[in-house]
Design an enzyme around this catalytic site. Structure first.
Site, PDB file in Angstrom:
ATOM      1  N   LYS A   1     -41.570  34.190-101.715  1.00 28.09           N
ATOM      2  CA  LYS A   1     -42.383  32.910-101.883  1.00 28.09           C
ATOM      3  C   LYS A   1     -43.705  33.511-102.175  1.00 28.09           C
ATOM      4  O   LYS A   1     -44.135  34.558-101.775  1.00 28.09           O
ATOM      5  CB  LYS A   1     -42.281  32.333-100.442  1.00 28.09           C
ATOM      6  CG  LYS A   1     -42.864  30.749-100.480  1.00 28.09           C
ATOM      7  CD  LYS A   1     -41.552  29.994-100.995  1.00 28.09           C
ATOM      8  CE  LYS A   1     -42.131  28.534-101.096  1.00 28.09           C
ATOM      9  NZ  LYS A   1     -40.992  27.415-101.064  1.00 28.09           N
TER      10      LYS A   1
HETATM   11  P1  NAD Z   1     -46.048  18.243-103.424  1.00 31.38           P
HETATM   12  O1  NAD Z   1     -47.317  18.903-103.413  1.00 31.38           O
HETATM   13  O2  NAD Z   1     -45.693  17.609-104.946  1.00 31.38           O
HETATM   14  O3  NAD Z   1     -45.993  17.142-102.566  1.00 31.38           O
HETATM   15  C1  NAD Z   1     -46.515  16.984-101.098  1.00 31.38           C
HETATM   16  C2  NAD Z   1     -46.672  15.707-100.620  1.00 31.38           C
HETATM   17  O4  NAD Z   1     -46.942  15.980 -99.132  1.00 31.38           O
HETATM   18  C3  NAD Z   1     -47.924  15.217-100.919  1.00 31.38           C
HETATM   19  O5  NAD Z   1     -47.639  13.591-101.429  1.00 31.38           O
HETATM   20  C4  NAD Z   1     -49.005  15.124 -99.722  1.00 31.38           C
HETATM   21  O6  NAD Z   1     -49.971  14.158 -99.916  1.00 31.38           O
HETATM   22  C5  NAD Z   1     -47.990  15.017 -98.705  1.00 31.38           C
HETATM   23  N1  NAD Z   1     -48.423  15.443 -97.483  1.00 31.38           N
HETATM   24  C6  NAD Z   1     -48.951  16.658 -97.182  1.00 31.38           C
HETATM   25  N2  NAD Z   1     -49.338  16.654 -95.632  1.00 31.38           N
HETATM   26  C7  NAD Z   1     -48.966  15.280 -95.298  1.00 31.38           C
HETATM   27  C8  NAD Z   1     -48.772  14.781 -94.368  1.00 31.38           C
HETATM   28  N3  NAD Z   1     -49.301  15.206 -93.045  1.00 31.38           N
HETATM   29  N4  NAD Z   1     -48.231  13.482 -94.284  1.00 31.38           N
HETATM   30  C9  NAD Z   1     -47.795  12.820 -95.096  1.00 31.38           C
HETATM   31  N5  NAD Z   1     -47.631  13.367 -96.081  1.00 31.38           N
HETATM   32  C10 NAD Z   1     -48.180  14.567 -96.379  1.00 31.38           C
HETATM   33  O7  NAD Z   1     -45.083  19.264-102.641  1.00 31.38           O
HETATM   34  P2  NAD Z   1     -43.668  19.048-103.002  1.00 31.38           P
HETATM   35  O8  NAD Z   1     -43.058  20.055-104.015  1.00 31.38           O
HETATM   36  O9  NAD Z   1     -42.967  17.881-103.054  1.00 31.38           O
HETATM   37  O10 NAD Z   1     -43.040  19.932-101.641  1.00 31.38           O
HETATM   38  C11 NAD Z   1     -42.688  19.328-100.462  1.00 31.38           C
HETATM   39  C12 NAD Z   1     -41.935  19.973 -99.521  1.00 31.38           C
HETATM   40  O11 NAD Z   1     -40.688  20.300-100.158  1.00 31.38           O
HETATM   41  C13 NAD Z   1     -42.576  21.212 -99.267  1.00 31.38           C
HETATM   42  O12 NAD Z   1     -42.152  21.766 -97.968  1.00 31.38           O
HETATM   43  C14 NAD Z   1     -41.581  22.380-100.329  1.00 31.38           C
HETATM   44  O13 NAD Z   1     -41.741  23.618 -99.680  1.00 31.38           O
HETATM   45  C15 NAD Z   1     -40.529  21.536-100.180  1.00 31.38           C
HETATM   46  N6  NAD Z   1     -39.571  21.869-101.343  1.00 31.38           N
HETATM   47  C16 NAD Z   1     -40.043  21.606-102.730  1.00 31.38           C
HETATM   48  C17 NAD Z   1     -39.270  22.068-103.714  1.00 31.38           C
HETATM   49  C18 NAD Z   1     -39.791  21.569-105.093  1.00 31.38           C
HETATM   50  O14 NAD Z   1     -38.774  21.875-106.171  1.00 31.38           O
HETATM   51  N7  NAD Z   1     -40.855  21.263-105.363  1.00 31.38           N
HETATM   52  C19 NAD Z   1     -37.893  22.633-103.525  1.00 31.38           C
HETATM   53  C20 NAD Z   1     -37.482  22.692-102.182  1.00 31.38           C
HETATM   54  C21 NAD Z   1     -38.309  22.387-101.305  1.00 31.38           C
END
Ligand code: NAD
Length: 420
Positions: free
Chosen positions: A112
């Site tokens: 990561k």
């Molecule tokens: P992103 O940046 O696209 O979206 C994150 C979202 O969370 C945003 O809408 C933000 O406003 C919101 N957010 C942040 N703090 C918040 C809170 N306190 N309350 C409500 N909403 C809140 O990120 P993402 O890629 O969607 O990733 C989200 C999660 O999924 C992370 O934990 C990431 O590690 C995990 N993840 C992502 C992927 C991927 O392919 N992008 C794959 C596996 C896991």
């Protein structure tokens, strides 16, 4: 009921991932040498990056790349831009990638990356310069056979394109150095929505197992970024009622079900979900405690903790985010009738299609979307079945079952390679 100390309600991802590992290792009776090997990162790099800002000043940012384990294949894991990024969080997120890839049967290890920055307050030019500086800083560690970054919180296809460009300047054209790229640069069909789609496959499998009709199911989703939006979209297309969604600043609620595409259009236009005309405004933190069947935390770690778990009303939590439940709180959830489907299973769709993208880059051959969809469905389904069947057989929680399956594969590969 024993009161959970406040200090234990929030913990870093490293501590959380180690606690989860230890719980599984105890049941497996893993010996100390193996625990020591798997409890620690293989390599950790911290970089300081001076970046010229648009106003002419220079700011020095901190970034990290942590490689947890590569016994089953090259390190693989996302890159996160967020003000709260710390080395301990990146350590834990890297370890979860090892377990996730092993659980899914992908020939990849875990890693990561993260940069402590607030991209919401930076211009595209500043983000590009920071990304190129980071690529320069971690350049010796990454590569198609070494370590392959991908998008995570606040990073996207454009950022992956900059990394690929910067890396290719020194190594020659190398699309396989990152996944989640734009299609024009060797990105894969189906990558953009892969994590959310994977979440919807796991929800579908669970509902089917429980004999529950999806069109009778209500769901609340925390986080409306890449994962939360596409999970909500796919689930609404399957007939589920998405009654609430939130981002970090705003949230919208409609007991009859939100129109997810309209909510997204509103967010793109206005920057948040506030005053979306298809729902009513609620506090973002209240999304977690809405009355619904399923809760999907899809934002950041530690969303569910000692201070709010007693108010949860959902019966099942599908962890779309990494580490959304504090590990001190998790053992309390079965006591109040809540089942947790773990992150290393639920959000595995993203790394699965990243793996397909990497394979296409190595083969220099493009797969069509229907093949990607079919293969994704097959891997997610097979993994869900394996986790649930072990959980039932040994009467343990799905997370423990998932960890046992993953650890067994890594330990076996380590033995065969003679690593310890
Ligand atoms: P992103 O940046 O696209 O979206 C994150 C979202 O969370 C945003 O809408 C933000 O406003 C919101 N957010 C942040 N703090 C918040 C809170 N306190 N309350 C409500 N909403 C809140 O990120 P993402 O890629 O969607 O990733 C989200 C999660 O999924 C992370 O934990 C990431 O590690 C995990 N993840 C992502 C992927 C991927 O392919 N992008 C794959 C596996 C896991």
């Amino acid at each position: 009921m024993k009161k959970i100390p406040d200090s234990e309600s929030f913990t870093d991802c490293h501590k959380a991932s180690r606690m989860q590992f230890d719980r599984a290792a105890d049941i497996m009776e893993l010996d100390q040498e193996v625990r020591q090997w798997l409890n620690t990162s293989f390599r950790e790099l911290a970089v300081r990056m001076p970046v010229r800002l648009d106003d002419g000043s220079v700011r020095v940012f901190s970034g990290y790349r942590v490689q947890h384990n590569n016994v089953r294949g090259p390190h693989k894991g996302g890159l996160r831009y967020h003000p709260d990024v710390s080395l301990d969080d990146v350590r834990g997120l890297a370890a979860w990638m090892t377990w996730k890839c092993a659980l899914l049967g992908l020939p990849l290890g875990g890693a990561k990356g993260g940069i402590t920055c607030d991209p919401k307050k930076m211009s595209p030019g500043e983000i590009e310069r920071l990304t190129r500086e980071y690529t320069h800083g971690v350049g010796d560690l990454i590569g198609p056979t070494k370590d392959i970054p991908a998008p995570d919180v606040n990073t996207n296809a454009q950022i992956m394109a900059w990394i690929m460009d910067e890396y290719s300047k020194r190594e020659g054209y190398s699309p396989g150095v990152v996944t989640g790229k734009p299609i024009e640069l060797g990105g894969s069909a189906g990558r953009i929505d892969a994590t959310g789609k994977g979440v919807s496959i796991i929800v579908q499998k669970w509902a089917h197992k429980e004999n529950i009709r999806l069109d009778k199911t209500t769901i609340a989703v925390q986080g409306f970024g890449n994962v939360g939006y596409y999970a909500a979209l796919h689930l609404s297309r399957l007939g589920c009622r998405i009654i609430a969604v939130s981002d970090s600043r705003s949230a919208t609620f409609n007991k009859h079900g939100l129109d997810i595409e309209s909510a997204k259009e509103h967010k793109i236009r206005k920057g948040d979900l506030f005053d979306f005309n298809g729902g009513e405004n609620i506090n973002p933190e209240d999304v977690l405690t809405q009355k619904c069947d399923y809760l999907i935390p899809a934002a950041l770690q530690n969303a569910i903790h000692g201070g709010n778990f007693e108010r949860l009303q959902a019966r099942v939590i599908f962890e779309a985010a990494n580490g959304p439940i504090c590990p001190f709180t998790e053992p309390r959830l079965p006591e109040i009738g809540i089942t947790v489907l773990p992150d290393i299973l639920v959000n595995g769709g993203g790394v699965t299609v990243s793996y397909f993208e990497w394979v296409q880059n190595i083969q220099h051959f493009e797969w069509k979307e229907d093949i990607i969809s079919r293969e994704l469905e097959m891997i997610m389904s097979k993994t869900f079945d394996a986790v649930i069947s072990l959980a039932q057989e040994r009467n343990i929680a799905p997370r423990l079952a998932a960890f046992i399956l993953a650890i067994e594969k890594v330990v076996r590969a380590g033995h065969l390679r003679g690593i310890y």
